[in-house]
Design a protein around this motif. Structure first.
Motif, PDB file in Angstrom:
ATOM      1  N   SER A  19      61.985  27.943  12.264  1.00  0.00           N
ATOM      2  CA  SER A  19      60.309  26.885  12.862  1.00  0.00           C
ATOM      3  C   SER A  19      60.494  26.952  14.181  1.00  0.00           C
ATOM      4  CB  SER A  19      59.529  26.952  11.998  1.00  0.00           C
ATOM      5  OG  SER A  19      57.954  27.148  13.073  1.00  0.00           O
ATOM      6  N   GLU A  50      55.362  25.280  13.849  1.00  0.00           N
ATOM      7  CA  GLU A  50      54.378  26.539  14.228  1.00  0.00           C
ATOM      8  C   GLU A  50      54.378  26.534  12.023  1.00  0.00           C
ATOM      9  OE1 GLU A  50      55.632  29.300  16.134  1.00  0.00           O
ATOM     10  OE2 GLU A  50      55.264  28.652  17.942  1.00  0.00           O
ATOM     11  N   GLU A  51      55.455  26.647  11.286  1.00  0.00           N
ATOM     12  CA  GLU A  51      55.119  27.085   9.948  1.00  0.00           C
ATOM     13  C   GLU A  51      56.283  25.631   9.399  1.00  0.00           C
ATOM     14  OE1 GLU A  51      54.588  31.856   9.559  1.00  0.00           O
ATOM     15  OE2 GLU A  51      56.596  30.869  10.657  1.00  0.00           O
ATOM     16  N   LYS A 102      64.774  25.925  17.676  1.00  0.00           N
ATOM     17  CA  LYS A 102      63.845  26.535  16.921  1.00  0.00           C
ATOM     18  C   LYS A 102      65.563  25.814  14.919  1.00  0.00           C
ATOM     19  CE  LYS A 102      63.356  30.854  13.919  1.00  0.00           C
ATOM     20  NZ  LYS A 102      63.352  32.037  13.696  1.00  0.00           N
TER      21      LYS A 102
END
Length: 879
Positions: free
Chosen positions: A469, A495-496, A549
């Motif tokens: 994420s 985000e997650e 990421k």
């Protein structure tokens, strides 16, 4: 000679040493890795220290690098001279126990004369005064005449840093010509002027210093060389200073363009032009390595450089924000060697602009306040700004101390630096005491309140423990930042996340967040307002920036064990309701990987039988291997299905329902096992009351139970060993010892009574009458209170009716004991009041019932007076 550019020279150097069997490694980060001795990397050798000391095995025994470096030791001279700078690139070739002096000297000569094309007649080597080996290599193998090789002493040509590896060095100087010289008759290599410039330094690490200047030869001899890239470019391009080499000249010209100024037209402006040119290079590279402006450590170095540059921009009359604009020129000039600058340029621009904005808000006000302070000092005839005032400028207006110093220095004033440090320490201590700890980081909640409210996090960890994420927000303990680096304690938001945050009594997951070259250890996970989930921990290596990421990996063992304990808690609640009744409600819980704690409503302690039944039911359901199913449904449907809700808990429109076969059904957002059989076993270790009508059970599951029994087994073994028994017959042995102890205690009491009697002797001749009541007040040595009570009973029997008072002195402490018969009490005698009336004389206090009382005291000298006064006190009691 061709005038190669900086980027060409860097490439030529690395390729030359690659042709000599060296591994070209990319520059290490400016943030030191596993090295607390440095704030920032300041030499080519610094990040390679583990290879030199043998702590780590190098990827190859020959290595070459071009290392970005920052040194701030001469920060106050930057700009004032054309020599000084904070940022530089260090070219280096290194040997870890491979080649030594012959090759190092030959290759340095070959590179300078044959690759770069410097005139050999303008190069002059120097050696350490006792290093005949290096002298002979230069003289006999390279062919340099002896009169052109300079021997210098320890100060110039011996590299050492306290105890440890050290050795002589050999430097190479280049004669830049008379135009750069001082013109003095004796001007030669070693002169302070700019004519003879040191270009290359070969360090021969061949000795070990024991710290007392006793040197022994190293088994593994190393080579550590260094050549400043900018210095080499000065020589090759035949320019005045580092500020005139191609890449820095382009940057310098950009500063002049923004300022509408011409370099070398006004010395005062030149100081600002050089300072900004140098500082923006340092700032750009530092931010690219994840260093963020702050008031501590590396971040403070960055903030100081940034704010000095911003202030000098104002002195030059540059309008508005300009640092990001300049940074683009730095990136364009250096991205060939450092591609990460281009990759991270958006972040670099953002950090520079944010910091400039912050400083611009306060700088004018701060300068005005400083101007008032200057006027006050001038009126008072003072030359030094107080530490408190310097701290006010720092704390309120964001002026780093060296900025205040620089401004005042221009006007002939000084600053009380010690006073500033003292004021800083007071503020830090006050802030530390006032801080409300909201999590293990000790961060103020206000830091998280600065995060954009639209930021949120989705939990995706019920059925997966690894997930990728992007990072949405980063915070340190002080601020919301764009990047974090090694050694920093921080919070990462994505985000997650598969990480479960502490909620509903279940403790958070732990684990790691990683990039290919960076690692963050997650020590805690917290749920914040707006659905944000913060992963709190420490950067173990590398850097993280917003937008990266990342791979989030939950510690599987920790999660599984926590799940076992959470699922067991559900089984426990149902078992308690079956055994005790439906009045049992959950009043709180704590679920960790090690244990579970369950608080519930019940009004009396559980009996051993009840506890045993509860434990047996839970274990039966574990052995039944019930499937654990979870469903998302509306709150109404959940209640219809019979799911137990927590009293006082607020639920949304949809809820998560956890079923364990047909045995248990509860609303729960936590993580669980897939099947109760995974729990293995369950053991209650304690049950107690914690509030009116609330009981607490602590229990273990799985490995925790086996560890518990192992610890108990070890304890039994230890007890048996102490008792010289075996675990099988330890109870028998204890019974035998207790019987023996009882017999000995009885014998001991008899002996003590006998000794007390003997110590007292025959005292019946000391009996006196007080208003018709017999009083025996006497003294005995070394008898404790139990002994005094026994003696009192014996003397009462001999006395028939009356009052007995005995004083005893043991180890400097006084014990008083008084006892009265029924007949004496009927006539008004009161043992408690008698003790009260005399205890002060022995330096103590006490009292008791009418028939028996006692007291202690610290003044043995008052015993006789106390015994004498007893008759007077008793006389006052008799009716």
């Amino acid at each position: 000679m061709e005038k190669y550019g900086v980027n060409e020279l860097r490439k030529m150097f690395l390729e030359f040493f690659e042709s000599k069997g060296h591994l070209a490694m990319k520059s290490f980060s400016l943030v030191p890795h596993n090295d607390n001795s440095l704030l920032l990397i300041n030499s080519g050798m610094a990040p390679l220290k583990p290879y030199f000391t043998g702590q780590e095995i190098p990827p190859r025994r020959r290595v070459t690098t071009c290392q970005k470096c920052i040194r701030t030791g001469d920060i106050e001279n930057v700009g004032k001279t054309a020599r000084h700078g904070t940022f530089f690139e260090m070219l280096g070739n290194f040997s870890f126990g491979d080649y030594f002096k012959n090759e190092a000297i030959a290759w340095s000569w070959e590179f300078l004369t044959e690759v770069v094309g410097l005139d050999p007649n303008r190069l002059y080597p120097s050696v350490y005064q006792d290093d005949d080996e290096a002298f002979d290599i230069w003289n006999k193998k390279i062919g340099i005449p002896a009169d052109r090789i300079f021997r210098f002493g320890k100060e110039d040509n011996f590299w050492e840093h306290g105890a440890g590896p050290c050795g002589p060095c050999s430097e190479i100087y280049y004669d830049r010509g008379e135009k750069y010289g001082c013109g003095k008759p004796g001007c030669t290599v070693g002169c302070d002027c700019d004519r003879y410039m040191e270009v290359w330094n070969n360090v021969f690490t061949q000795f070990d210093n024991d710290g007392h200047n006793n040197y022994t030869e190293l088994v593994q001899k190393n080579i550590d060389t260094g050549m400043g890239l900018e210095r080499l470019a000065v020589v090759v391009q035949d320019v005045d200073s580092i500020f005139d080499v191609d890449t820095l000249e382009a940057l310098r010209n950009k500063v002049c363009e923004l300022a509408g100024a011409v370099y070398k037209a006004d010395e005062k402006k030149d100081v600002s032009i050089r300072l900004i040119t140098d500082h923006i290079r340092s700032c750009t590279f530092m931010i690219s390595d994840g260093i963020m402006p702050s008031n501590e450590g590396r971040g403070y170095v960055l903030r100081r450089l940034l704010r000095r540059a911003a202030r000098h921009g104002r002195l030059l009359g540059i309008e508005g924000k300009f640092l990001a604009n300049l940074s683009e020129t730095v990136i364009n000039g250096s991205k060939d060697g450092y591609p990460e600058l281009e990759e991270k340029k958006e972040m670099i621009f953002k950090v520079l602009t944010e910091e400039e904005n912050k400083f611009n808000k306060t700088i004018d006000q701060g300068l005005s306040i400083l101007s008032d302070m200057e006027e006050e000092m001038a009126k008072a005839g003072a030359k030094t700004l107080s530490g408190d005032n310097a701290f006010k400028l720092y704390d309120t207006y964001g002026f780093p101390l060296d900025l205040t110093k620089e401004i005042l220095e221009e006007k002939g004033f000084l600053v009380d630096e010690e006073g500033f440090k003292a004021a800083m320490n007071v503020q830090r201590e006050t802030a530390r005491k006032a801080r409300k700890t909201t999590n293990y980081m000790g961060a103020d909640a206000t830091i998280y309140e600065e995060i954009d409210p639209s930021v949120t996090t989705e939990f995706v960890g019920y059925d997966r423990l690894v997930y990728e994420s992007p990072i949405t927000v980063l915070t340190t303990e002080e601020a919301v930042v764009q990047a974090i680096t090694e050694g920093e304690t921080a919070t990462i938001f994505v985000e997650e996340t598969p990480f479960y945050a502490t909620m509903g009594g279940q403790q958070a997951d732990i684990g790691t967040i990683t990039l290919p070259d960076a690692e963050f250890e997650v020590k805690d996970v917290i749920k914040l307002l707006g659905g944000k989930v913060g992963h709190i921990g420490t950067v173990k290596k590398g850097m993280f920036k917003v937008g990266d990421k990342v791979t989030l990996t939950v510690d599987e063992k920790n999660r599984v064990n926590t799940g076992k304990n959470h699922s067991a808690t559900h089984l426990l609640q149902k078992a308690l309701r079956l055994v005790l009744g439906n009045h049992v409600e959950q009043a709180g819980s704590l679920v960790t990987c090690d244990r579970l704690r369950f608080d519930f409503t019940h009004f009396q302690a559980l009996t051993a039988e009840e506890l045993s039944r509860v434990e047996a039911i839970v274990n039966e359901e574990i052995q039944a291997s019930l499937p654990v199913d979870t469903k998302i449904m509306s709150i109404e449907d959940a209640k219809k299905s019979g799911a137990m809700a927590l009293f006082g808990e607020k639920y949304g429109d949809t809820v998560r329902v956890v079923n364990m076969g047909d045995f248990s059904i509860e609303l729960c957002g936590g993580t669980h096992v897939k099947n109760t059989g995974v729990i293995t076993t369950f053991k209650i270790v304690s049950e107690a009351g914690i509030a009116a009508g609330v009981r607490r059970i602590e229990a273990l599951t799985g490995d925790g139970v086996f560890d518990y029994y192992k610890a108990m087994e070890d304890k039994v073994e230890e007890i048996a060993k102490t008792l010289k028994a075996t675990p099988a017959n330890v109870t028998e042995k204890i019974d035998h010892l207790l019987a023996e102890l009882k017999a000995l205690q009885s014998e001991n009491e008899s002996l003590k009574a006998k000794m007390a009697q003997e110590a007292l002797g025959d005292v019946m001749d000391q009996v006196q009458e007080v208003k018709g009541v017999k009083l025996l007040a006497t003294k005995v040595e070394g008898v404790d209170m139990n002994g005094l009570r026994d003696l009192g009973d014996q003397l009462k029997t001999k006395l028939g009716e009356g009052v007995v008072l005995i004083a005893s002195v043991t180890d400097g402490k006084v014990s008083l004991m008084a006892t009265a018969t029924d007949g004496a009490m009927k006539q008004g005698a009161h043992a408690g009041n008698l003790i009260k009336g005399i205890a002060a004389l022995v330096g103590g206090g006490g009292g008791g019932r009418p028939n028996m009382a006692q007291a202690g005291g610290k003044n043995p000298a008052g015993v006789e007076a106390a015994l004498t006064k007893a008759a007077e006190v008793l006389e006052g009691q008799i009716k």
